[in-house]
Scaffold this active site. Structure first.
Site, PDB file in Angstrom:
ATOM      1  N   ASP A  40      25.098 -22.275 -28.275  1.00 15.85           N
ATOM      2  CA  ASP A  40      25.917 -21.899 -29.417  1.00 15.85           C
ATOM      3  C   ASP A  40      26.334 -23.138 -30.191  1.00 15.85           C
ATOM      4  OD1 ASP A  40      29.039 -22.585 -28.642  1.00 15.85           O
ATOM      5  OD2 ASP A  40      27.857 -22.084 -26.869  1.00 15.85           O
ATOM      6  N   SER A  41      26.393 -23.020 -31.506  1.00 15.67           N
ATOM      7  CA  SER A  41      26.858 -24.088 -32.379  1.00 15.67           C
ATOM      8  C   SER A  41      26.058 -25.363 -32.121  1.00 15.67           C
ATOM      9  CB  SER A  41      28.353 -24.292 -32.159  1.00 15.67           C
ATOM     10  OG  SER A  41      28.917 -25.076 -33.171  1.00 15.67           O
ATOM     11  N   ALA A  42      26.716 -26.445 -31.669  1.00 15.75           N
ATOM     12  CA  ALA A  42      25.986 -27.666 -31.350  1.00 15.75           C
ATOM     13  C   ALA A  42      24.956 -27.420 -30.252  1.00 15.75           C
ATOM     14  CB  ALA A  42      26.964 -28.754 -30.909  1.00 15.75           C
ATOM     15  N   LEU A  52      23.500 -18.937 -31.000  1.00 20.07           N
ATOM     16  CA  LEU A  52      24.665 -18.271 -31.555  1.00 20.07           C
ATOM     17  C   LEU A  52      25.322 -19.224 -32.545  1.00 20.07           C
ATOM     18  CD1 LEU A  52      26.198 -17.010 -28.176  1.00 20.07           C
ATOM     19  CD2 LEU A  52      24.378 -15.965 -29.531  1.00 20.07           C
TER      20      LEU A  52
END
Length: 319
Positions: A160-162, A188
């Site tokens: 997710d994200s990074a 995500l």
């Protein structure tokens, strides 16, 4: 190839409340806190605090694993029938915050729904390590799983994200190294482009409940220390990637990245699906215990995992 884009409409009262709380409590901190080593180290403490308020279910077994310079943990839940299916999970939060504890419930829920075991990675982060080290740790984790006897076709890399950034770069680096690619990639709300200028005119950049996209300029400078090129997935040749599933909220800043990656994947002929969930916050599945859409999202991800790993081998040395 055309992008498959699915819109998930409807927002629960619980989701609206979470968005309001994040906007009031988290956004000011992220918007104005200086990106200095002391502040980044302070952000890392958040993972320790999560061990108090985000305890995993008593049906979840955690096994810590020491790797070369970093560590990870096996997450196993009761009732798993296919220990040969594994999710390699790379947590997010800007390459400087969060960790195994903050994401343990999310990863356990995803593993349980996917009838899989999960290996969650505490890759090294800022301020102690630049992006190149985070990327190297993520790739080393994938190599380690292969060495434990898992087949690439039985592994899904998720983040997710990074961590979404790392999920893409790990598979791209695996391709460059001649390693077999995993069965699929799940991201995500992925960060996929470190260019802070390109996203400025994007309308959702200013509507995000708590992510201040303008801070990316300073973060990019810290992340790329010692690197000659920007390794952003959106700028690279994506040919050869396995099927990709991307999930994002409709009003978050990183919708820019999600839609950009969908377009780039289409150009490269990579099978992919992008889900856009109405008015959901950044990485909303982490709130699956509170927000009904979070649990629904985990079910959608699990369906993708089943789709790309239909018949995993029953055993592996690490299981």
């Amino acid at each position: 190839m055309e992008s498959v884009i699915e819109n998930r409409l409807g927002t629960s009262r619980e989701a609206r409340r979470i968005a309001f709380l994040l906007k009031c409590l988290t956004r000011p901190v992220l918007r104005y806190s200086p990106l200095t080593p002391p502040m980044l180290r302070l952000a890392g403490v958040f993972d320790w605090g999560a061990s108090v308020v985000m305890r995993p279910s008593r049906h979840t077994r955690i096994e810590r694993v020491r790797l070369d310079g970093f560590h990870g943990e096996w997450i196993r839940t009761e009732g798993i029938t296919n220990p040969g299916r594994v999710i390699l999970y790379l947590h997010g939060d800007g390459f400087f915050s969060c960790g195994l504890r903050t994401h343990r419930n999310l990863v356990a829920g995803l593993a349980a729904r996917s009838d899989a075991v999960a290996f969650s990675v505490a890759y090294r982060q800022l301020p102690g390590a630049p992006l190149s080290t985070s990327m190297a740790d993520a790739l080393a984790s994938y190599r380690w799983l292969l060495d434990q006897g898992y087949g690439a076709d039985d592994i899904v890399i998720a983040g997710d994200s990074a961590g979404g950034f790392l999920a893409f770069t790990t598979v791209l680096s695996a391709l460059e190294a001649g390693l077999p690619v995993p069965a699929g990639i799940v991201t995500l709300s992925p960060l996929a482009d470190l260019d802070h200028v390109a996203r400025k005119p994007y309308p959702h950049t200013r509507k995000d409940a708590y992510i201040p996209a303008h801070r990316l300029k300073g973060l990019k400078r810290l992340l790329l220390a010692g690197m000659d090129e920007d390794p952003s997935p959106s700028t690279r040749d994506l040919t050869g990637l396995p099927p990709v599933f991307i999930m994002v909220g409709s009003r978050e800043a990183l919708r820019f990245d999600a839609e950009l990656m969908a377009a780039r994947l289409a150009e490269a002929g990579v099978p992919h699906r992008l889900q856009i969930w109405e008015d959901q916050v950044h990485v909303f599945p982490v709130f699956a215990g509170v927000v009904p859409e979070g649990a629904q999202a985990l079910d959608e991800i699990a369906a993708f995992v089943y789709e790309v790993t239909p018949t995993p081998r029953p055993t592996a040395r690490a299981a």
